[in-house]
Motif scaffolding. Structure first.
Motif, short mmCIF file in Angstrom:
data_model
loop_
_atom_site.label_atom_id
_atom_site.label_comp_id
_atom_site.label_asym_id
_atom_site.label_seq_id
_atom_site.Cartn_x
_atom_site.Cartn_y
_atom_site.Cartn_z
N LEU A 31 0.83 -1.21 0.00
CA LEU A 31 0.00 0.00 0.00
C LEU A 31 0.87 1.27 0.00
N THR A 32 1.97 1.22 0.74
CA THR A 32 2.88 2.38 0.76
C THR A 32 3.47 2.63 -0.62
N SER A 33 3.90 1.55 -1.30
CA SER A 33 4.43 1.71 -2.65
C SER A 33 3.38 2.26 -3.60
N MET A 34 2.14 1.81 -3.44
CA MET A 34 1.05 2.29 -4.28
C MET A 34 0.81 3.79 -4.04
N ALA A 35 0.86 4.20 -2.76
CA ALA A 35 0.66 5.61 -2.41
C ALA A 35 1.77 6.48 -2.99
N ASN A 36 2.99 5.98 -2.93
CA ASN A 36 4.11 6.75 -3.48
C ASN A 36 4.02 6.87 -4.99
N LEU A 37 3.59 5.81 -5.64
CA LEU A 37 3.41 5.87 -7.09
C LEU A 37 2.35 6.91 -7.43
N ALA A 38 1.25 6.93 -6.65
CA ALA A 38 0.20 7.95 -6.85
C ALA A 38 0.76 9.35 -6.68
N SER A 39 1.70 9.52 -5.72
CA SER A 39 2.30 10.84 -5.50
C SER A 39 3.10 11.31 -6.70
N THR A 40 3.76 10.37 -7.39
CA THR A 40 4.49 10.78 -8.60
C THR A 40 3.51 11.23 -9.67
N TYR A 41 2.37 10.55 -9.77
CA TYR A 41 1.33 10.98 -10.72
C TYR A 41 0.85 12.39 -10.38
N ARG A 42 0.60 12.61 -9.08
CA ARG A 42 0.08 13.91 -8.65
C ARG A 42 1.07 15.03 -8.97
N ASN A 43 2.34 14.76 -8.74
CA ASN A 43 3.35 15.79 -8.99
C ASN A 43 3.61 16.01 -10.48
N GLN A 44 3.12 15.10 -11.31
CA GLN A 44 3.21 15.29 -12.76
C GLN A 44 1.90 15.83 -13.34
N GLY A 45 0.93 16.10 -12.46
CA GLY A 45 -0.36 16.63 -12.93
C GLY A 45 -1.25 15.57 -13.55
N ARG A 46 -1.00 14.32 -13.25
CA ARG A 46 -1.82 13.23 -13.79
C ARG A 46 -2.88 12.88 -12.74
N TRP A 47 -3.88 13.77 -12.62
CA TRP A 47 -4.82 13.75 -11.49
C TRP A 47 -5.68 12.49 -11.46
N LYS A 48 -6.20 12.08 -12.59
CA LYS A 48 -7.12 10.94 -12.61
C LYS A 48 -6.40 9.67 -12.16
#
Length: 826
Positions: free
Chosen positions: A677-694
């Motif tokens: 779950l932590t790895s999944m959350a961190n991957l989501a954070s990279t998306y967020r910081n790239q503006g890949r909101w969905k």
């Protein structure tokens, strides 16, 4: 450099190694007395009755016990009547101590006659703390420069070394233990380094300045009689000049560089001409001497263009390029270089493109097979994108690939031909310690070595260490099994594989730890391998000796300022091919990954300089691991690597490693394990910081719902997942949804973790930003003030989180003041 050795007849023999290979040697550190054994005594065969002669004998005998033939003592190895030699010695002293295999400190005012002085430390330690040696100016660099410093009493009893007596030395001198351990001196401020000299004295007052030359990395003309103040003023002038005209080259000049006069002249003629940046590529096969030519050019440019900054950039891939640019940005103190969201390569490019940057030379030493292309391109466009443009600048590339040379250097290409026989002969003579006196055999050997500089250097190193003839080495070459050489020589010349194998087999017999080090380094990036990364050994002296063995065989090049090593690309390749042939590459790669995991720090901002140096090595080891190696160590290193990239704002690169770790954890631990779950959350954070909101939102919702079910509603990881989803909503302007989640996270965090927990403060700052975003300016300002005050008290005023929230608060207050002023004007 003049070294001493004691021959079979117990005579003291001096040998001048100027322009020749300097063999491993010991060096003496001591305080001068009134009856020293001097250079005149050495050459005249007199002075053996002097008290100082005992120190000479001690150094020679101790060196012999440590299997070192040669040694150096300042009293008799410098002709002080020769002013040129004296000046060179003063400017070279730090380097001579730094390059010594052993440094022996002879403490004439410490008596410890016991057989094992270390067992009776309580008797001599009080005297040790008061020793005159710690009060002298020159001994400061003699303490800091060498890797191995051993202390001996008047009776020649070993008291300990720089490592075992580290705490006592720190307390006596005030020098940080990091400096004693060999951290780069540039990491310590000028003020701090000056403070190390406090209370020290020198016989000549000018030496208070001259003895600091090495500490500050400058050189200067000595002028005894000018007085202390003038000498210190000139030292300051040289330091200021060095700060504005940087010379960032990690290697010492090769004193044995020969030939290539026409290529040097051609290169110099192409630099600093025309209206734009001049670019030149040096190309030729591996081992032919491209790097050495570029190194000699760098030092000659430094000599001829006093105001020209020189930057050496080793490039094996985009990671190494990033680290090199980061180091340059730090040394240039470019504003924003440490901002995790900044593109440091772009900052350096823009800085050097300005007229105010002055004249500069960039040397890109490109490793064979370097991966410099962007996705979908076979051209090294990623490097081209970050090249500065200035009519005051020049760029030199080294590469084996002519296509890369054409792309980077356009039409200005200098091709290195095979070395001419007479130049190769001179090179062999310069690298041999003892004259060959076998011209016909030497010609035959050089022909067998194909006149390749790397092969000549390695052959000479073997001959020097093992004290064999040229003919005997020729026999060793002939005895090499052709099928083994064929396997090892993939992507390099057979002769280089042969010289490598001859030396490596001998190293395995002589020094198994040195062989282990080489095999370890074959599984990490060959550039800038920190000594601290090598597998730990006990005692530490064995590790230092093992590095000395590899250096003596010309397998490594020391980056003395950084306490690190470089392997020539072909040495690295030959070693890896040998491991493949032994079917041991997979096992050795796992050793490297395990060691990297031990030393790789967490992503705390204080560890940034450490993880940046280790990133290329982690990347290499991870990319080289073979299928089926999905073990816990590899997954954890992948995760740490991703976190470091993320903390540096390199979200695109971090994404790939987070995804790799996520898939591995799913297979090993399952879909709902906390680490998954932590790895999944961190991957989501990279998306967020790239503006890949969905994409970010989808993953964060999944993490949050699973965390609630598996870990509980109030688990810290659950609260973090709620806050992350709130941030994604906030960045999309979905204020109500963001506020509801952030309030929930903050209130629960206050109750479960505490009012001042970092997670609570993060939620507080995020909620303030949400309020500011949808018009609740007064509430936002008040909440951010609370956040800044608590963070400053708990984390410190210089912590990045405190600085970030302080910057935000200042911006809001300035905005409020501007609105108020505008209203008054109206």
């Amino acid at each position: 450099m003049r070294l001493l050795h004691i021959d079979s007849s117990e005579r003291l023999i001096p040998t001048d190694f100027s322009g020749k290979t300097i063999p491993p040697y010991a060096i003496l550190s001591h305080t001068w007395g009134g009856d020293e054994f001097l250079f005149e005594d050495l050459v005249n065969g007199t002075g053996k009755s002097k008290a100082g002669y005992e120190k000479i004998l001690f150094c020679g005998e101790q060196a012999a016990r440590d299997h070192l033939q040669y040694f150096w003592v300042d009293t008799c190895c410098i002709d002080r009547w020769n002013l040129r030699e004296l000046s060179n010695a003063i400017n070279s002293m730090f380097r001579w101590y730094r390059n010594a295999a052993k440094c022996y400190v002879f403490l004439s005012d410490i008596s410890a006659p016991m057989t094992d002085a270390q067992l009776h430390q309580s008797i001599w330690e009080a005297s040790f703390r008061k020793s005159r040696w710690f009060t002298r100016g020159w001994t400061l660099q003699e303490l800091i420069a060498p890797a191995s410093v051993e202390f001996f009493s008047l009776e020649r009893q070993r008291l300990g070394d720089k490592e075992s007596l580290e705490q006592q030395i720190h307390e006596i001198t005030g020098i940080p233990v990091e400096a004693l351990r060999g951290d780069p001196l540039e990491d310590f401020s000028v003020k701090d380094r000056r403070a190390w000299m406090a209370g020290r004295q020198t016989t000549q007052e000018e030496d208070l300045a001259y003895s600091l030359i090495g500490i500050f990395g400058v050189s200067m003309e000595f002028r005894y009689g000018e007085g202390k103040e003038r000498a210190l003023n000139r030292l300051q002038e040289e330091m200021e000049k060095a700060n504005t005209t940087l010379f960032i080259v990690p290697f010492d000049r090769n004193a044995r560089f020969v030939g290539r006069k026409s290529q040097l002249a051609e290169l110099k003629g192409k630099l600093f001409v025309g209206a734009l940046t001049t670019k030149v590529a040096i190309t030729g096969p591996g081992g032919i001497g491209k790097t050495q030519l570029a190194l000699e050019l760098a030092y000659r440019i430094r000599e001829e263009f006093k105001n020209c900054s020189v930057f050496w950039i080793p490039v094996s891939d985009m990671e190494s390029l990033h680290q090199a640019y980061t180091h340059i940005a730090q040394r240039l103190n470019i504003p924003g270089w440490d901002d995790e969201k900044a593109d440091v390569k772009e900052l350096v490019q823009l800085y050097l493109s300005k007229e105010s940057a002055g004249q500069w030379l960039l040397v890109f030493d490109i490793t064979d097979g370097a991966r410099l292309e962007t996705a979908g391109s076979s051209q090294p466009v990623s490097l081209i994108e970050y090249l500065p443009v200035s009519d005051q600048g020049a760029i030199v590339f080294t590469t084996t690939d002519r296509k890369t040379a054409v792309t980077l250097g356009l039409q200005d290409i200098v091709e290195l031909p095979e070395m001419e026989q007479d130049i190769a002969q001179r090179m062999l003579e310069m690298y041999l310690i003892s004259p060959a006196n076998e011209p016909e055999v030497a010609d035959l050997l050089l022909k067998e070595l194909a006149y390749i500089p790397l092969a000549i250097v390695q052959a000479a190193a073997y001959i020097n260490i093992n004290k064999i003839t040229l003919g005997q080495y020729l026999l060793l070459l002939a005895e090499q099994k052709e099928e083994v050489i064929e396997l090892i020589s993939k992507e390099c010349e057979n002769v280089i594989a042969s010289t490598w194998l001859i030396s490596f087999e001998q190293i395995r017999l002589q020094d198994t730890l040195a062989a282990d080090y080489l095999l370890f380094m074959a599984c990490v990036d060959p550039t800038d391998v920190p000594l601290a990364l090598l597998p730990t050994t006990s005692p530490r002296e064995k590790g230092i000796d093992a590095v000395g063995t590899l250096d003596a065989y010309s397998f490594v090049t020391k980056r003395t300022a950084e306490s690190a090593l470089d392997l020539h690309r072909l040495v690295h390749l030959s070693t890896r091919n040998w491991l493949k042939n032994q079917e041991s590459l997979s096992e050795q790669t796992q050793v490297a990954i395990t060691r990297l995991l031990e030393v790789f720090p967490d992503s705390n901002h204080w560890n940034r300089s450490k993880w940046r140096r280790l990133l290329p090595h982690a990347k290499f080891a991870l990319s080289s691991s073979l299928p089926g190696q999905e073990n816990e160590a590899r997954i954890n290193l992948t995760y740490k690597h991703a976190m470091a990239l993320f903390s540096d704002g390199r979200f695109n690169e971090a994404e790939a490693y987070f995804n790799d770790a996520l898939q591995s954890w799913k297979e090993v631990l399952g879909q709902e394990h906390p680490d998954t779950l932590t790895s999944m959350a961190n991957l989501a954070s990279t998306y967020r910081n790239q503006g890949r909101w969905k994409e970010a939102e989808d993953l964060e919702v999944q993490v949050m719902e699973t965390s609630k079910r598996v870990l509980g509603q109030e688990h810290p990881s659950t609260l973090t997942s709620i806050a992350n989803l709130a941030s994604t909503y906030r960045n999309q302007g979905r204020w109500k949804e963001a506020e509801d989640l952030e309030v929930q996270a903050m209130e629960t965090s206050k109750r479960v973790l505490g009012q001042e927990h970092p997670s609570t403060l993060t939620s507080m700052g995020n909620l303030a930003c949400i309020w500011k975003g949808h018009g609740r300016d007064v509430d936002a300002l008040e909440l951010m003030k609370q956040c800044v005050e608590i963070r400053a008290r708990i984390l410190g005023s210089n912590h990045p989180y405190t600085l970030s929230s302080s910057t935000t608060l200042l911006g809001w207050e300035a905005e409020k003041l501007e609105v108020s002023t505008s209203a008054d004007r109206e």
